[in-house]
Design a protein around this motif. Structure first.
Motif, PDB file in Angstrom:
ATOM      1  N   UNK A  14     -16.575  11.269   8.502  1.00 31.34           N
ATOM      2  CA  UNK A  14     -17.067  10.741   9.902  1.00 31.34           C
ATOM      3  C   UNK A  14     -16.339   9.344  10.304  1.00 31.34           C
ATOM      4  N   UNK A  15     -16.774   8.368   9.568  1.00 34.69           N
ATOM      5  CA  UNK A  15     -15.963   7.035   9.592  1.00 34.69           C
ATOM      6  C   UNK A  15     -14.538   7.078   9.552  1.00 34.69           C
ATOM      7  N   UNK A  16     -14.036   7.643   8.528  1.00 35.79           N
ATOM      8  CA  UNK A  16     -12.682   7.725   8.280  1.00 35.79           C
ATOM      9  C   UNK A  16     -11.832   8.318   9.485  1.00 35.79           C
ATOM     10  N   UNK A  17     -12.314   9.402  10.151  1.00 37.56           N
ATOM     11  CA  UNK A  17     -11.803   9.712  11.331  1.00 37.56           C
ATOM     12  C   UNK A  17     -11.898   9.223  12.801  1.00 37.56           C
ATOM     13  N   UNK A  18     -13.532   8.864  12.694  1.00 37.42           N
ATOM     14  CA  UNK A  18     -13.727   8.280  14.270  1.00 37.42           C
ATOM     15  C   UNK A  18     -13.419   6.839  14.220  1.00 37.42           C
ATOM     16  N   UNK A  19     -13.614   6.200  13.325  1.00 33.29           N
ATOM     17  CA  UNK A  19     -13.484   4.538  13.427  1.00 33.29           C
ATOM     18  C   UNK A  19     -12.588   4.016  12.515  1.00 33.29           C
ATOM     19  N   UNK A  20     -12.215   4.534  11.407  1.00 34.59           N
ATOM     20  CA  UNK A  20     -11.499   4.016  10.401  1.00 34.59           C
ATOM     21  C   UNK A  20     -12.326   2.958   9.654  1.00 34.59           C
ATOM     22  N   UNK A  21     -13.558   2.903  10.105  1.00 37.80           N
ATOM     23  CA  UNK A  21     -14.439   1.932   9.264  1.00 37.80           C
ATOM     24  C   UNK A  21     -14.737   0.828  10.184  1.00 37.80           C
ATOM     25  N   UNK A  22     -13.873   0.809  11.128  1.00 43.73           N
ATOM     26  CA  UNK A  22     -13.952  -0.489  11.978  1.00 43.73           C
ATOM     27  C   UNK A  22     -15.071  -0.136  13.252  1.00 43.73           C
ATOM     28  N   UNK A  23     -15.004  -1.016  14.232  1.00 49.33           N
ATOM     29  CA  UNK A  23     -14.353  -2.406  14.101  1.00 49.33           C
ATOM     30  C   UNK A  23     -15.050  -3.404  13.167  1.00 49.33           C
ATOM     31  N   UNK A  24     -14.237  -4.339  12.750  1.00 46.16           N
ATOM     32  CA  UNK A  24     -14.830  -5.209  11.780  1.00 46.16           C
ATOM     33  C   UNK A  24     -15.685  -4.696  10.803  1.00 46.16           C
ATOM     34  N   UNK A  25     -15.248  -3.760  10.140  1.00 45.52           N
ATOM     35  CA  UNK A  25     -15.874  -3.082   9.116  1.00 45.52           C
ATOM     36  C   UNK A  25     -17.390  -2.648   9.197  1.00 45.52           C
ATOM     37  N   UNK A  26     -17.689  -2.475  10.783  1.00 43.32           N
ATOM     38  CA  UNK A  26     -19.036  -2.289  11.041  1.00 43.32           C
ATOM     39  C   UNK A  26     -19.346  -0.694  10.755  1.00 43.32           C
ATOM     40  N   UNK A  27     -18.443   0.075  10.527  1.00 38.88           N
ATOM     41  CA  UNK A  27     -18.858   1.445  10.110  1.00 38.88           C
ATOM     42  C   UNK A  27     -18.049   1.711   8.674  1.00 38.88           C
ATOM     43  N   UNK A  28     -17.772   0.760   8.002  1.00 42.88           N
ATOM     44  CA  UNK A  28     -17.460   1.215   6.445  1.00 42.88           C
ATOM     45  C   UNK A  28     -18.522   1.532   5.719  1.00 42.88           C
ATOM     46  N   UNK A  29     -18.453   2.729   5.305  1.00 42.93           N
ATOM     47  CA  UNK A  29     -19.427   3.140   4.378  1.00 42.93           C
ATOM     48  C   UNK A  29     -19.304   2.906   2.817  1.00 42.93           C
ATOM     49  N   UNK A  30     -19.852   2.793   1.669  1.00 45.23           N
ATOM     50  CA  UNK A  30     -19.670   2.500   0.419  1.00 45.23           C
ATOM     51  C   UNK A  30     -18.518   3.243  -0.212  1.00 45.23           C
ATOM     52  N   UNK A  31     -18.535   4.732   0.179  1.00 47.11           N
ATOM     53  CA  UNK A  31     -17.411   5.560  -0.357  1.00 47.11           C
ATOM     54  C   UNK A  31     -16.203   5.356   0.605  1.00 47.11           C
ATOM     55  N   UNK A  32     -16.229   5.204   1.827  1.00 46.57           N
ATOM     56  CA  UNK A  32     -14.984   4.719   2.542  1.00 46.57           C
ATOM     57  C   UNK A  32     -14.377   3.470   1.935  1.00 46.57           C
ATOM     58  N   UNK A  33     -15.305   2.495   1.485  1.00 43.98           N
ATOM     59  CA  UNK A  33     -14.727   1.300   0.792  1.00 43.98           C
ATOM     60  C   UNK A  33     -14.105   1.563  -0.452  1.00 43.98           C
ATOM     61  N   UNK A  34     -14.786   2.417  -1.284  1.00 45.68           N
ATOM     62  CA  UNK A  34     -14.175   2.916  -2.486  1.00 45.68           C
ATOM     63  C   UNK A  34     -12.962   3.360  -2.608  1.00 45.68           C
ATOM     64  N   UNK A  35     -12.642   4.339  -1.403  1.00 49.14           N
ATOM     65  CA  UNK A  35     -11.373   4.945  -1.219  1.00 49.14           C
ATOM     66  C   UNK A  35     -10.432   4.126  -0.807  1.00 49.14           C
TER      67      UNK A  35
END
Lengths: 290, 294
Positions: B235-256
């Motif tokens: 979800x965050x990978x496609x929708x927001x790429x974890x942004x803006x300002x890492x506000x939607x970066x999840x732990x798994x996305x960070x690991x990736x």
């Protein structure tokens, strides 16, 4: 005056009715609104897949494409190799499902219908393996895969989690319902244990196999993180990965992304329509028994 | 000869039947799990050399604001959607379990449909609907006169979290509804009958009988949603790429991102291990809290 007793006796019944009707009306309204909300994004996906790029973002919105662009779909097959990509997706999902059913049923049946040494501990390990989220092991898995030559190899996705604890647990519940007398009778007739499994156990578990098979197929079809890591070259991609790849480039071709998305959900929509009983029934059984 | 083989195949059958699981478990789960502890103590860019650095990676994780932000993001996204989703799921399940509602099969199927639709496809349709100025949601809100200026659904830290939570809500409401419905159907009917004979109102029945009996399954739903929120990736990978300002970066996305984008495989392994233990702690706390309430 004479009418007073009549209203007094009928009013309790009658006064309930309008309120009941309103409550029921509200309940239906709620159900209809959330049903619409559930299906709307899929309808918008289909609508957008038939538009030209600029018509996807219009104010006021274009609900139904004025000029359906079937070309969006053909373009995916002619220019973006969606034929290969679809083949990859089916190949991976079907083989994964068949193997998963075989391994999970074997183990689930063994745990349900045999008594053997260390059975408790071994089943404990199966359950404990559910506690490790697969996301936490992607890095060591990547290195192991590299040494096995499983990177960029469909088998790398097929074998991952192919004997899942969930599947074993699921098949164990259903195997418990097989009559032991039936198994004993075939043993006396001289059937080997594996023969009993293939000719008695598997046919008896057909409904459970259908449920688990459909759940497994859907999960594998929608799988994203692990294929993203394993399948690197475009020719090995699954459909979900291929849709994501469309995004890269100067101008995002939203109309193609939507057309690809529609293609990717067609098998799933067919499953919902044809096998909803197995799908939802399997989930509900799993929930209550677990 | 034959009878010896016969006894052997009978005795060994259960072990042979469970062996595929244990072989695969060993190669693809247990060994990688142990190996990730080693990887968390090295510096490694994915190439040939790994440099042992001891606990340095863990020291860095603990001081890494982005890591703690991902935990915070998981919590915030969870708070936005879980209570509302479970409330609605319970309400709908109660309705679909009552005997006067018509078309139950249709409602059940339609509400469950989002759950099995390809995540990537759903994420892209959400991203189109929430996109910029003329995304469908902004257009509708403007036409209804609810807003004058477009809301930056995917480009402001607050709304980006709401958007991710909304998509998770969309995908999982029906699933939770099905689980709760299964729980409702396992409650014996005569409990209700005797309650109504004793003069209980439907509301009292809901609060005093239905909800307590549903507790086990609701706790299960909460635990699944917790693990699901922190484990969000697509979800965050496609929708927001974890942004803006890492506000939607999840732990798994960070690991990736740390491993496959920044090539800090050792550091990413340390994050994965911290994440694993945090998840164990969250699950343990939730199980404890709900047990103490009894």
């Amino acid at each position: 005056m004479s009418s007073a007793p009549i209203t007094a006796t009928t009013s309790p019944k009658k006064s309930l009715k309008p309120r009941d009707l309103i409550n029921k009306g509200l309940a239906y309204l709620l159900l209809i609104v959330i049903t619409f909300a559930s299906l709307f994004p899929l309808l918008w996906m289909i609508s957008s897949s038939l538009k030209e790029r600029r018509d996807i973002f219009l104010n006021p919105p274009m609900w139904i494409p004025a000029n359906p662009q079937w070309n969006n779909f053909t373009q995916l097959f002619t220019e973006r190799a969606f034929g290969t990509v679809l083949y990859n997706s089916f190949f991976i999902a079907i083989l994964h499902t068949v193997l998963a059913l075989f391994f999970c049923t074997l183990a689930g049946y063994a745990f349900a219908k045999y008594t053997f040494k260390f059975q408790g501990i071994l089943f404990g390990i199966v359950l404990a393996s559910m506690m490790v989220p697969s996301e936490t092991t992607i890095i060591p898995m990547f290195e192991i895969y590299r040494s096995f030559g499983l990177i960029d190899n469909p088998w790398g996705v097929i074998v991952a989690n192919v004997a899942s604890a969930f599947g074993i647990f699921f098949m164990r519940q259903y195997s418990a319902g097989i009559h032991t007398e039936m198994l004993e009778a075939s043993r006396i007739d001289g059937c080997s244990e594996f023969r009993i499994f293939t000719s008695i156990v598997l046919p008896n578990l057909r409904p459970a196999l259908a449920s688990l098979g459909i759940i497994t197929f859907v999960n594998q079809w929608n799988n994203f993180l692990w294929p993203l890591i394993v399948l690197r070259s475009p020719s090995e991609q699954t459909i979900s990965l291929a849709i994501r790849t469309l995004e890269s480039g100067a101008r995002t071709p939203y109309e193609l992304i939507m057309a690809g998305s529609v293609i990717s959900i067609i098998p799933l929509l067919l499953i919902v329509l044809l096998f909803q009983k197995q799908l939802i029934g399997g989930l509900m059984d799993g929930a209550v028994k677990g | 000869m034959a009878s010896k083989w016969w006894r052997w195949q009978q005795k060994s059958a259960p072990y042979l039947f469970i062996s595929p699981f244990f072989v695969l478990f060993g190669i693809f789960l247990f060994y990688p799990f142990l190996y990730s502890f080693y990887l968390s103590m090295v510096q490694w860019n994915g190439g040939k050399t790994k440099t042992f650095v001891g606990m340095d990676n863990f020291k860095r994780v603990i001081q890494d604001d982005v890591f703690w932000l991902t935990i915070e993001n998981g919590l915030i996204i969870m708070i936005i959607y879980v209570p509302l989703m479970l409330l609605l799921a319970t309400l709908v399940a109660v309705l679909l379990n009552s005997n006067w509602v018509k078309g139950k099969g249709f409602f059940r199927m339609s509400l469950f449909t989002p759950n099995i639709m390809a995540v990537v496809a759903v994420a892209f349709v959400f991203s189109i609907m929430l996109n910029g100025d003329n995304g469908l949601i902004n257009v509708i809100l403007k036409q209804l006169g609810l807003i004058d200026v477009s809301i930056l659904w995917l480009d402001s830290p607050v709304w980006a979290r709401v958007s991710v939570a909304a998509m998770v809500f969309y995908r999982w409401m029906g699933y939770n509804m099905i689980l709760i419905l299964a729980g409702l159907q396992s409650i014996p009917k005569d409990i209700y009958e005797s309650a109504y004979v004793d003069g209980a109102t439907p509301f009292q029945v809901l609060i005093r009988i239905t909800l307590p009996l549903l507790k086990k399954i609701l706790v299960f739903c909460v635990i699944l949603s917790t693990l699901g929120s922190f484990g969000l990736f697509t979800e965050p990978f496609v929708l927001t790429k974890g942004g803006p300002l890492n506000s939607t970066t999840t732990p798994v996305l960070l690991i990736y991102q740390e491993s496959f984008t920044n090539l800090n495989f050792g550091y990413a392994s340390a994050i994965a291990i911290m994440f694993f233990f945090l998840m164990m702690i969250f699950t343990f706390i939730q199980m404890r809290v709900t047990r103490d309430n009894d």
